[in-house]
Design a protein around this motif. Structure first.
Motif, mmCIF file in Angstrom:
data_model
loop_
_atom_site.group_PDB
_atom_site.id
_atom_site.type_symbol
_atom_site.label_atom_id
_atom_site.label_comp_id
_atom_site.label_asym_id
_atom_site.label_seq_id
_atom_site.Cartn_x
_atom_site.Cartn_y
_atom_site.Cartn_z
ATOM 1 N N GLU A 74 0.808 -1.231 0.108
ATOM 2 C CA GLU A 74 -0.090 -0.101 0.048
ATOM 3 C C GLU A 74 0.785 1.150 0.087
ATOM 4 O OE1 GLU A 74 -2.428 -0.472 3.446
ATOM 5 O OE2 GLU A 74 -4.026 -1.711 2.370
ATOM 6 N N GLU A 75 2.101 1.093 0.680
ATOM 7 C CA GLU A 75 3.090 2.318 0.762
ATOM 8 C C GLU A 75 3.716 2.366 -0.542
ATOM 9 O OE1 GLU A 75 5.462 1.609 3.916
ATOM 10 O OE2 GLU A 75 4.098 2.312 5.616
ATOM 11 N N ILE A 76 3.852 1.398 -1.241
ATOM 12 C CA ILE A 76 4.546 1.676 -2.491
ATOM 13 C C ILE A 76 3.686 2.118 -3.570
ATOM 14 C CG2 ILE A 76 5.485 0.343 -4.463
ATOM 15 C CD1 ILE A 76 6.476 -1.831 -2.239
ATOM 16 N N ILE A 77 2.459 1.448 -3.603
ATOM 17 C CA ILE A 77 1.293 2.252 -4.479
ATOM 18 C C ILE A 77 0.890 3.504 -4.239
ATOM 19 C CG2 ILE A 77 -1.278 2.198 -5.234
ATOM 20 C CD1 ILE A 77 -0.857 -1.038 -4.533
ATOM 21 N N LYS A 78 1.080 4.092 -2.883
ATOM 22 C CA LYS A 78 0.910 5.198 -2.619
ATOM 23 C C LYS A 78 1.924 6.088 -2.995
ATOM 24 C CE LYS A 78 -0.103 8.690 1.132
ATOM 25 N NZ LYS A 78 -0.343 8.716 2.477
ATOM 26 N N ALA A 79 3.183 5.800 -3.063
ATOM 27 C CA ALA A 79 4.327 6.457 -3.442
ATOM 28 C C ALA A 79 4.195 6.641 -4.943
ATOM 29 C CB ALA A 79 5.557 5.789 -2.671
ATOM 30 N N GLN A 80 3.761 5.559 -5.670
ATOM 31 C CA GLN A 80 3.886 5.515 -7.052
ATOM 32 C C GLN A 80 2.978 6.333 -7.590
ATOM 33 O OE1 GLN A 80 3.018 1.370 -7.861
ATOM 34 N NE2 GLN A 80 5.278 0.806 -8.191
ATOM 35 N N ALA A 84 3.701 9.625 -10.048
ATOM 36 C CA ALA A 84 3.028 9.797 -11.277
ATOM 37 C C ALA A 84 2.417 11.109 -11.374
ATOM 38 C CB ALA A 84 1.737 8.878 -11.501
ATOM 39 N N ILE A 85 1.641 11.660 -10.311
ATOM 40 C CA ILE A 85 1.141 13.128 -10.059
ATOM 41 C C ILE A 85 1.909 14.193 -10.167
ATOM 42 C CG2 ILE A 85 -0.115 14.627 -8.648
ATOM 43 C CD1 ILE A 85 -1.653 12.385 -7.517
ATOM 44 N N GLN A 91 4.771 17.884 -16.634
ATOM 45 C CA GLN A 91 4.354 17.888 -18.123
ATOM 46 C C GLN A 91 3.139 18.839 -18.476
ATOM 47 O OE1 GLN A 91 5.605 16.061 -20.948
ATOM 48 N NE2 GLN A 91 7.118 15.538 -19.243
ATOM 49 N N GLU A 92 2.385 19.202 -17.592
ATOM 50 C CA GLU A 92 1.308 20.233 -17.621
ATOM 51 C C GLU A 92 1.995 21.422 -17.656
ATOM 52 O OE1 GLU A 92 -1.797 22.716 -15.187
ATOM 53 O OE2 GLU A 92 -1.386 20.452 -14.404
ATOM 54 N N ILE A 93 2.669 21.929 -16.863
ATOM 55 C CA ILE A 93 3.602 23.081 -16.730
ATOM 56 C C ILE A 93 4.540 23.157 -18.102
ATOM 57 C CG2 ILE A 93 5.393 24.249 -15.411
ATOM 58 C CD1 ILE A 93 4.325 23.132 -12.965
ATOM 59 N N TYR A 94 5.133 22.246 -18.674
ATOM 60 C CA TYR A 94 5.913 22.157 -19.857
ATOM 61 C C TYR A 94 5.431 22.553 -20.960
ATOM 62 C CZ TYR A 94 8.474 20.452 -23.852
ATOM 63 O OH TYR A 94 9.268 20.342 -25.000
ATOM 64 N N TYR A 95 4.247 21.720 -21.037
ATOM 65 C CA TYR A 95 3.407 22.233 -22.249
ATOM 66 C C TYR A 95 2.817 23.859 -22.068
ATOM 67 C CZ TYR A 95 3.894 17.740 -24.524
ATOM 68 O OH TYR A 95 4.325 16.618 -25.093
ATOM 69 N N THR A 96 2.354 23.974 -21.223
ATOM 70 C CA THR A 96 1.754 25.593 -20.711
ATOM 71 C C THR A 96 2.761 26.552 -21.091
ATOM 72 O OG1 THR A 96 0.233 24.569 -19.082
ATOM 73 C CG2 THR A 96 0.874 26.922 -19.109
ATOM 74 N N LYS A 124 -4.667 14.189 -15.245
ATOM 75 C CA LYS A 124 -3.956 13.070 -14.747
ATOM 76 C C LYS A 124 -3.491 13.325 -13.355
ATOM 77 C CE LYS A 124 -2.469 10.980 -19.076
ATOM 78 N NZ LYS A 124 -1.441 10.421 -19.868
ATOM 79 N N THR A 125 -3.786 14.569 -12.926
ATOM 80 C CA THR A 125 -3.072 14.955 -11.516
ATOM 81 C C THR A 125 -4.527 15.112 -10.618
ATOM 82 O OG1 THR A 125 -3.443 17.438 -12.031
ATOM 83 C CG2 THR A 125 -1.579 16.386 -12.620
ATOM 84 N N ASP A 126 -4.110 15.486 -9.437
ATOM 85 C CA ASP A 126 -5.292 15.632 -8.538
ATOM 86 C C ASP A 126 -5.842 17.104 -8.452
ATOM 87 O OD1 ASP A 126 -3.219 16.852 -7.468
ATOM 88 O OD2 ASP A 126 -3.361 15.878 -5.474
#
Length: 225
Positions: A74-80, A84-85, A91-96, A124-126
């Protein structure tokens, strides 16, 4: 001292006590058939007890290990997810920034599509706030005129616009496939309608009027709570 070592010591003590009672309860002390059967029965009982006890200990140890593995997983999934976020936010900032870095008089369709790619990663972010992205998209639409998007006499207007529409539809398919699309649907769709309408007007060499600009820039319901 581990649980298993403690349990082994208890079993050894029980084993010695059992052997003692099995032998010394016979009076006088002689090895008879009954004595032999009693000793064998005691040994069998001890073996069964050891086996059951060992299985119980292994079960408890495996249960603890599985619990620890589940916690670590669960900790690994949360960290992943956090990684990813962060990557998608980057990437969002880069394209903007890429869209903004283009020359102001450069093809605003390309700037619009670049900003649209930023929206893909934002979904894809929160984040729940898409106001800035949508404002930029509307601004780029107001700059779309035929002159800046026409690339020369070797390609027709329809071919130019068909190429842009195909590229836009490809990006749109990714946006609409997002699980978070419902957050932006009511703000996103009016912007895209304005975009396609402006492309058609640009094809007919119609400049952006002040009324059209006001309509495009008018505030929309950007996202759902």
């Amino acid at each position: 001292m581990s649980k298993q070592n403690f349990f082994n010591i208890i079993l050894i003590i029980i084993f010695l006590i059992t052997i003692g009672f099995s032998i010394f309860k016979v009076t006088p002390f002689t090895i008879t058939g009954d004595t032999f059967i009693g000793i064998i029965a005691a040994f069998i009982g001890i073996i069964v007890t050891l086996h059951i006890g060992f299985q119980i200990i292994k079960y408890l140890e495996i249960k603890d290990e599985l619990k620890e593995i589940k916690t670590n997983r669960e900790e690994i999934i949360k960290a992943q997810k956090q990684v990813a976020i962060s990557e998608n936010k980057s990437q969002e900032i880069y394209y903007t920034l890429l869209a903004k870095s283009m020359d102001y008089n450069q093809n605003c369709v390309e700037r619009f599509l670049t900003q649209l790619e930023a929206l893909i990663y934002a979904l894809k972010t929160d984040t729940k706030d898409f106001d800035d992205i949508f404002k930029q998209l509307r601004t780029y639409i107001t700059k779309i005129n035929y002159g800046p998007i026409y690339r020369g006499s070797n390609i027709t207007r329809d071919e130019v616009l068909a190429e842009y529409i195909a590229k836009t539809e490809k990006i749109e398919s990714q946006i609409k496939a997002s699980n978070n699309y419902c957050r932006i649907k009511y703000g996103y769709e009016p912007i895209m309608r304005s975009f396609y309408k402006r492309l058609e007007k640009a094809r007919n060499n119609e400049p952006v009027s002040s009324e059209e600009k006001q309509e495009i820039m008018r505030e929309q319901d950007i996202s759902l709570p």
